[in-house]
Design a protein around this motif. Structure first.
Motif, mmCIF file in Angstrom:
data_model
loop_
_atom_site.group_PDB
_atom_site.id
_atom_site.type_symbol
_atom_site.label_atom_id
_atom_site.label_comp_id
_atom_site.label_asym_id
_atom_site.label_seq_id
_atom_site.Cartn_x
_atom_site.Cartn_y
_atom_site.Cartn_z
ATOM 1 N N UNK A 39 31.754 35.537 49.295
ATOM 2 C CA UNK A 39 31.739 34.166 49.794
ATOM 3 C C UNK A 39 32.601 33.191 49.020
ATOM 4 N N UNK A 40 33.346 33.682 48.028
ATOM 5 C CA UNK A 40 34.193 32.788 47.230
ATOM 6 C C UNK A 40 35.521 32.480 47.927
ATOM 7 N N UNK A 41 35.904 33.314 48.887
ATOM 8 C CA UNK A 41 37.129 33.105 49.663
ATOM 9 C C UNK A 41 36.788 33.160 51.143
ATOM 10 N N UNK A 42 37.509 32.390 51.941
ATOM 11 C CA UNK A 42 37.301 32.453 53.383
ATOM 12 C C UNK A 42 38.018 33.675 53.947
ATOM 13 N N UNK A 43 37.573 34.116 55.095
ATOM 14 C CA UNK A 43 38.195 35.266 55.745
ATOM 15 C C UNK A 43 39.641 34.951 56.124
ATOM 16 N N UNK A 44 39.873 33.719 56.586
ATOM 17 C CA UNK A 44 41.229 33.318 56.982
ATOM 18 C C UNK A 44 42.184 33.395 55.802
ATOM 19 N N UNK A 45 41.757 32.841 54.662
ATOM 20 C CA UNK A 45 42.613 32.879 53.475
ATOM 21 C C UNK A 45 42.878 34.315 53.051
ATOM 22 N N UNK A 46 41.853 35.154 53.091
ATOM 23 C CA UNK A 46 42.001 36.547 52.660
ATOM 24 C C UNK A 46 42.977 37.294 53.564
ATOM 25 N N UNK A 47 42.922 37.042 54.864
ATOM 26 C CA UNK A 47 43.846 37.698 55.796
ATOM 27 C C UNK A 47 45.282 37.257 55.515
ATOM 28 N N UNK A 48 45.479 35.950 55.325
ATOM 29 C CA UNK A 48 46.823 35.436 54.998
ATOM 30 C C UNK A 48 47.301 36.037 53.684
ATOM 31 N N UNK A 49 46.404 36.107 52.710
ATOM 32 C CA UNK A 49 46.734 36.710 51.416
ATOM 33 C C UNK A 49 47.218 38.144 51.591
ATOM 34 N N UNK A 50 46.494 38.924 52.379
ATOM 35 C CA UNK A 50 46.853 40.335 52.580
ATOM 36 C C UNK A 50 48.217 40.466 53.263
ATOM 37 N N UNK A 51 48.482 39.580 54.213
ATOM 38 C CA UNK A 51 49.785 39.617 54.898
ATOM 39 C C UNK A 51 50.908 39.293 53.925
ATOM 40 N N UNK A 52 50.741 38.208 53.172
ATOM 41 C CA UNK A 52 51.780 37.789 52.220
ATOM 42 C C UNK A 52 51.943 38.822 51.100
ATOM 43 N N UNK B 172 53.318 47.950 43.322
ATOM 44 C CA UNK B 172 52.267 48.497 44.181
ATOM 45 C C UNK B 172 50.889 48.406 43.510
ATOM 46 N N UNK B 173 50.840 48.723 42.230
ATOM 47 C CA UNK B 173 49.565 48.691 41.502
ATOM 48 C C UNK B 173 48.987 47.282 41.424
ATOM 49 N N UNK B 174 49.831 46.295 41.111
ATOM 50 C CA UNK B 174 49.337 44.924 40.994
ATOM 51 C C UNK B 174 48.854 44.421 42.358
ATOM 52 N N UNK B 175 49.521 44.850 43.447
ATOM 53 C CA UNK B 175 49.079 44.455 44.784
ATOM 54 C C UNK B 175 47.743 45.105 45.123
ATOM 55 N N UNK B 176 47.570 46.367 44.747
ATOM 56 C CA UNK B 176 46.298 47.052 44.997
ATOM 57 C C UNK B 176 45.152 46.384 44.230
ATOM 58 N N UNK B 177 45.412 46.052 42.960
ATOM 59 C CA UNK B 177 44.382 45.420 42.131
ATOM 60 C C UNK B 177 43.996 44.050 42.687
ATOM 61 N N UNK B 178 44.997 43.247 43.032
ATOM 62 C CA UNK B 178 44.711 41.904 43.551
ATOM 63 C C UNK B 178 44.056 41.967 44.928
ATOM 64 N N UNK B 179 44.450 42.943 45.738
ATOM 65 C CA UNK B 179 43.826 43.107 47.046
ATOM 66 C C UNK B 179 42.331 43.392 46.894
ATOM 67 N N UNK B 180 42.002 44.314 46.009
ATOM 68 C CA UNK B 180 40.596 44.649 45.766
ATOM 69 C C UNK B 180 39.833 43.417 45.270
ATOM 70 N N UNK B 181 40.446 42.674 44.330
ATOM 71 C CA UNK B 181 39.784 41.491 43.763
ATOM 72 C C UNK B 181 39.530 40.420 44.829
ATOM 73 N N UNK B 182 40.516 40.175 45.681
ATOM 74 C CA UNK B 182 40.368 39.115 46.679
ATOM 75 C C UNK B 182 39.424 39.521 47.807
ATOM 76 N N UNK B 183 39.398 40.800 48.151
ATOM 77 C CA UNK B 183 38.445 41.264 49.162
ATOM 78 C C UNK B 183 37.015 41.127 48.634
ATOM 79 N N UNK B 184 36.826 41.461 47.364
ATOM 80 C CA UNK B 184 35.495 41.296 46.754
ATOM 81 C C UNK B 184 35.094 39.824 46.761
ATOM 82 N N UNK B 185 36.032 38.932 46.451
ATOM 83 C CA UNK B 185 35.734 37.495 46.473
ATOM 84 C C UNK B 185 35.401 37.025 47.883
ATOM 85 N N UNK B 186 36.091 37.589 48.871
ATOM 86 C CA UNK B 186 35.826 37.217 50.272
ATOM 87 C C UNK B 186 34.425 37.673 50.682
ATOM 88 N N UNK B 187 34.064 38.895 50.325
ATOM 89 C CA UNK B 187 32.747 39.432 50.673
ATOM 90 C C UNK B 187 31.633 38.632 49.993
#
Length: 201
Positions: free
Chosen positions: A38-51, A21-36
């Protein structure tokens, strides 16, 4: 404290789930920050969150149904997090994403299951090979990429070798300690029997 297999299995399962759970929370925060940023697309971030989160939710539901002391928790975590890790490692922009496997694989040593760890190691190795083949066929490899892959393969081999050797040592040590306790108990019982016989005489 008396040994209770169910109690210690529950503790191991809880610790493994917390780390996942902790590693998922940390990576979720990191990838959302990257999406905001502009380093990640919104589509990729949504797929990432689902997976990322669907396996976690399913694992918690499974444990809720089966009970926290289920013996299948380790396989559930290995498969669920393994699928998420495969997605991240294969689609990541950097080889550093291949390091995301270690927090969860490390905590899985709590189960002292050498065969499980060997299976995870083989799948991890094959995943890195698949990513290497993809990179060679699509973008090619720079000398820096080659060095990166050498380091990643070395880390995979050495880390899992360390896990397996640690598990083997722990199991062997526990077995020797249990045998020693059993031998001491047998000697105590024998001595009590001799004292009882002498007392009766």
């Amino acid at each position: 404290m008396e040994y209770n297999e169910s109690y210690f299995r529950k503790k191991a399962n809880m610790k493994v789930m917390i780390v996942w759970l902790l590693i998922c929370l940390i990576l979720t925060a990191a990838y959302i920050i990257e999406c905001v940023s502009g380093k990640r697309t919104l589509t990729y971030t949504v797929v990432f969150l689902i997976v990322c989160w669907v396996p976690v939710v399913l694992a918690f539901l499974f444990i809720k149904l089966k009970g926290l002391d289920t013996t299948y928790c380790k396989e559930t975590v290995a498969v669920g997090y393994g699928l998420f890790f495969a997605f991240v490692a294969f689609t990541g922009n950097t080889l550093l994403t291949c390091m995301y496997v270690y927090p969860v694989s490390c905590i899985l040593t709590l189960y002292k299951d050498k065969k499980l760890m060997i299976r995870i190691a083989i799948l991890n190795f094959l995943l890195i090979v698949a990513r290497l083949i993809r990179d060679v066929m699509t973008v090619g490899l720079t000398p820096q990429d080659v060095t990166g892959y050498e380091i990643v393969f070395a880390l995979v081999i050495m880390n899992y070798l360390g896990y397996v050797l640690s598990i083997s040592h722990t199991v062997e040590s526990d077995g020797a300690m249990l045998s020693s306790v059993q031998a001491n108990l047998d000697r105590v019982i024998q001595t009590i029997g001799q004292v009882k016989t002498a007392s009766n005489s």
